[in-house]
Design an enzyme around this catalytic site. Structure first.
Site, PDB file in Angstrom:
ATOM      1  N   SER A 214     -19.471 -31.021  14.264  1.00  0.00           N
ATOM      2  CA  SER A 214     -19.126 -32.065  13.297  1.00  0.00           C
ATOM      3  C   SER A 214     -20.288 -33.039  13.156  1.00  0.00           C
ATOM      4  O   SER A 214     -21.424 -32.713  13.520  1.00  0.00           O
ATOM      5  CB  SER A 214     -17.848 -32.786  13.753  1.00  0.00           C
ATOM      6  OG  SER A 214     -17.348 -33.589  12.714  1.00  0.00           O
ATOM      7  N   ASN A 215     -20.041 -34.214  12.629  1.00  0.00           N
ATOM      8  CA  ASN A 215     -21.094 -35.223  12.481  1.00  0.00           C
ATOM      9  C   ASN A 215     -20.495 -36.618  12.673  1.00  0.00           C
ATOM     10  O   ASN A 215     -19.303 -36.746  12.931  1.00  0.00           O
ATOM     11  CB  ASN A 215     -21.777 -35.086  11.114  1.00  0.00           C
ATOM     12  CG  ASN A 215     -20.768 -35.182   9.989  1.00  0.00           C
ATOM     13  OD1 ASN A 215     -20.131 -36.203   9.800  1.00  0.00           O
ATOM     14  ND2 ASN A 215     -20.593 -34.088   9.253  1.00  0.00           N
ATOM     15  N   TYR A 216     -21.331 -37.633  12.544  1.00  0.00           N
ATOM     16  CA  TYR A 216     -20.904 -38.994  12.901  1.00  0.00           C
ATOM     17  C   TYR A 216     -20.142 -39.736  11.796  1.00  0.00           C
ATOM     18  O   TYR A 216     -19.861 -40.916  11.934  1.00  0.00           O
ATOM     19  CB  TYR A 216     -22.128 -39.830  13.292  1.00  0.00           C
ATOM     20  CG  TYR A 216     -22.732 -39.433  14.609  1.00  0.00           C
ATOM     21  CD1 TYR A 216     -22.032 -39.632  15.793  1.00  0.00           C
ATOM     22  CD2 TYR A 216     -24.007 -38.870  14.679  1.00  0.00           C
ATOM     23  CE1 TYR A 216     -22.574 -39.279  17.017  1.00  0.00           C
ATOM     24  CE2 TYR A 216     -24.562 -38.516  15.895  1.00  0.00           C
ATOM     25  CZ  TYR A 216     -23.843 -38.721  17.061  1.00  0.00           C
ATOM     26  OH  TYR A 216     -24.371 -38.373  18.260  1.00  0.00           O
TER      27      TYR A 216
END
Ligand code: C5P
Length: 409
Positions: A214-216
Site C-alpha cells: 500500500s502507500n501512505y
C-alpha cells in the site's frame, strides 16, 4: 468573503446531554458571525448548563417553558418557528430525537420544532450504544426523511470514558455547515444537484491473506473535497480505499473498496451517471501477480520473490469513457519537472484539470493537514498557483475552479 450568517435568526435548541456545554461555544460563534441566537432549553438541559450562560452569550432570555409562571407571559412556539431562519438542535439527545421523529410535543423545544418552517439541523450527541441502537438510527433516518439535516456525531472519547461514535460535532463545524447552507441558499453553486464521484485514499494489494502492498495516503484530501463539493449542493459519492477519515458533511455517500481492481470496477460502474469525477486516490501502480491463498510462512523457505503486474490506470480509463459534458479531474504528485509532467499527464489521461502537488514543498502530500497546489486546466492552458493552505481550504480552491470549468463547458 460575504458573511452569510449576518442577521440570520437561529433558534438554538439545547437538550440534556453533557455536550450541552458546547452550546455555549456554539452560541458565541454564531453571535460573533452576526447571527441572532434564541436559545430554547429543555428542562434536562438546564441540569448541564445554566440558562444564565446562554442568555448572557446570546443577549436573549432563554425560553424553556410555554409561559413565564409569575407573569403568565405566553411564549409562542408558532412565532418562534416563524422567526427562525434556521433551527439547530445541539446537542440532540436520543430522547429529543425520538420526540422530534414521533411528534411528541411535550416541551417548548419540540413544539417549536414542529412549528418551524425553516431548515432544521440536528446534532446528535450520546453514548455509543445509544447512538448505534436501531431506535436512534431509525429516528434519525425519519428526521432526514422530513428534510432535516443531520450533522453527524463524531467518533472519539465519550463522557462515559468509552470510545466510539457519539461526540457532538464541534461547534466550529456546525457553524461552517450553517454558513454553507445560507451561502447555497443565496447564491447556488453550478454544482448544486450535480453528481460527483471522488476516488480517495490508498489501495491495498494483497500478497497473502494477512499482508499487502500500500502507500501512505490517508484520504484527507479526497474527503475534504467530498465535504466541500457536498456543501456546495453536489450529490457526492466517494469510492474510498481503506482510511480512517470520514465525511463531515451530511449526505456524502461512501463506497468502500480495497484493491485497485475493485476501485477501477466501482469507478467505471458509477462514472457514466456522473457529471464530475475527481481522481484523488493514490492507486497502487502494481499488484502481486499471484497472491497466496494461505499465509506465506518463513520457516525453512527462501524469501519469496514477489512478481508484480500492472494495475489499471483508473483515471485514464475514465478519460477514454468520458463524454463531452463530463469533467474529469486528476491529481499529480511530482518530484521534478512538475508542471511539464503534470501537463503531459493531463493530455495522456484526457483530464480537464490536474491538481499538482510537489513533494519538494514542505507541508504538501500524504498525511499532512495542509497542501500546496498548482492547478492546471486543459482548456485555457493556465496554471493557478496557490500558497500553503489547509486541505479544507485547498478543497475550496479546487471546487472554485471546477465550478468555473463547469460554467464554461
Ligand atoms: O500516473 P499518476 O499515478 O501520477 O497519476 C495520478 C492521477 O491518476 C491521480 O489522479 C490518481 O488518482 C490517478 N490514478 C488512477 N489509477 C491509477 C493510477 C493513478 O486513477 N492506477
Amino acid at each position: 468573503m460575504a458573511n452569510f450568517l449576518q442577521g440570520k435568526h437561529i433558534v438554538l435548541g439545547v437538550t440534556g446531554g453533557i455536550a450541552a456545554y458546547k452550546a455555549a461555544v456554539l452560541t458565541r460563534l454564531l453571535v460573533k458571525a452576526g447571527a441572532e441566537v434564541q436559545p430554547v432549553m429543555t428542562a434536562a438541559a438546564k441540569e448541564f448548563i445554566t440558562p444564565l450562560t446562554l442568555s448572557t452569550l446570546s443577549g436573549k432570555p432563554v425560553i424553556s417553558e410555554f409561559f413565564t409562571r409569575n407573569t403568565g407571559e405566553w411564549h409562542s412556539h408558532v412565532d418562534l418557528g416563524l422567526w427562525a431562519d434556521a433551527m439547530v438542535v445541539a446537542p440532540a439527545t436520543a430522547c429529543t430525537i425520538g420526540k422530534m421523529a414521533g411528534g411528541v410535543a411535550d416541551n417548548m423545544l419540540v413544539t417549536t420544532y414542529l412549528s418551524a418552517k425553516a431548515p432544521v439541523f440536528v446534532c446528535p450527541a450520546m453514548d455509543l450504544d445509544m447512538m448505534a441502537h436501531p431506535s436512534t438510527v431509525a429516528n434519525l433516518r425519519r428526521l432526514e426523511s422530513y428534510g432535516n439535516i443531520i450533522i453527524d456525531a463524531a467518533e472519539g472519547e465519550l463522557a462515559s470514558h468509552l470510545t466510539g461514535k457519539g461526540r457532538m460535532a464541534e461547534p466550529e463545524d456546525i457553524v461552517k455547515t450553517l454558513e454553507r447552507y445560507f451561502r447555497n441558499a443565496q447564491c447556488p453553486s453550478p454544482l448544486s444537484g450535480r453528481k460527483v464521484m471522488i476516488t480517495a485514499g490508498p489501495t491495498r494489494e494483497k500478497i497473502d491473506p494477512v499482508r499487502y502492498i500500500s502507500n501512505y495516503s490517508t484520504g484527507k484530501m479526497g474527503y475534504a473535497l467530498a465535504d466541500e463539493l457536498a456543501a456546495r449542493g453536489a450529490d457526492v459519492i466517494v469510492v474510498s480505499g481503506p482510511v480512517s477519515v470520514k465525511p463531515t458533511q451530511p449526505g456524502v455517500k461512501v463506497v468502500g473498496v480495497e484493491s485497485a481492481l475493485e476501485m477501477a470496477e466501482k469507478s467505471r460502474e458509477l462514472f457514466p451517471q456522473c457529471d464530475v469525477a475527481v481522481m484523488c486516490a493514490a492507486v497502487a501502480d502494481y499488484r502481486p501477480a499471484a497472491p497466496s491463498a494461505t499465509k506465506i510462512k518463513r520457516e525453512g523457505n527462501e524469501p519469496p520473490q514477489l512478481q508484480l503486474v500492472e494495475n489499471p490506470d483508473i483515471a485514464r480509463s475514465l478519460g477514454e469513457m468520458k463524454q463531452d459534458d463530463q469533467l474529469l479531474v486528476g491529481f499529480a504528485l511530482e518530484t521534478d519537472h512538475e508542471n511539464e509532467n503534470a501537463r503531459k499527464k493531463m493530455q495522456r489521461k484526457k483530464l480537464d484539470m490536474v491538481v499538482l502537488n510537489s513533494l519538494r514543498d514542505a507541508g504538501a502530500g500524504f498525511g499532512t493537514d495542509t497542501n500546496k497546489v498548482t492547478i492546471l486546466t486543459r482548456k485555457d492552458n493556465v496554471s493557478h498557483e496557490f500558497p500553503l493552505k489547509s486541505k479544507a481550504e485547498v478543497a475550496g480552491d479546487i471546487a472554485d475552479l471546477i465550478e468555473l470549468l463547469y460554467c464554461n463547458e
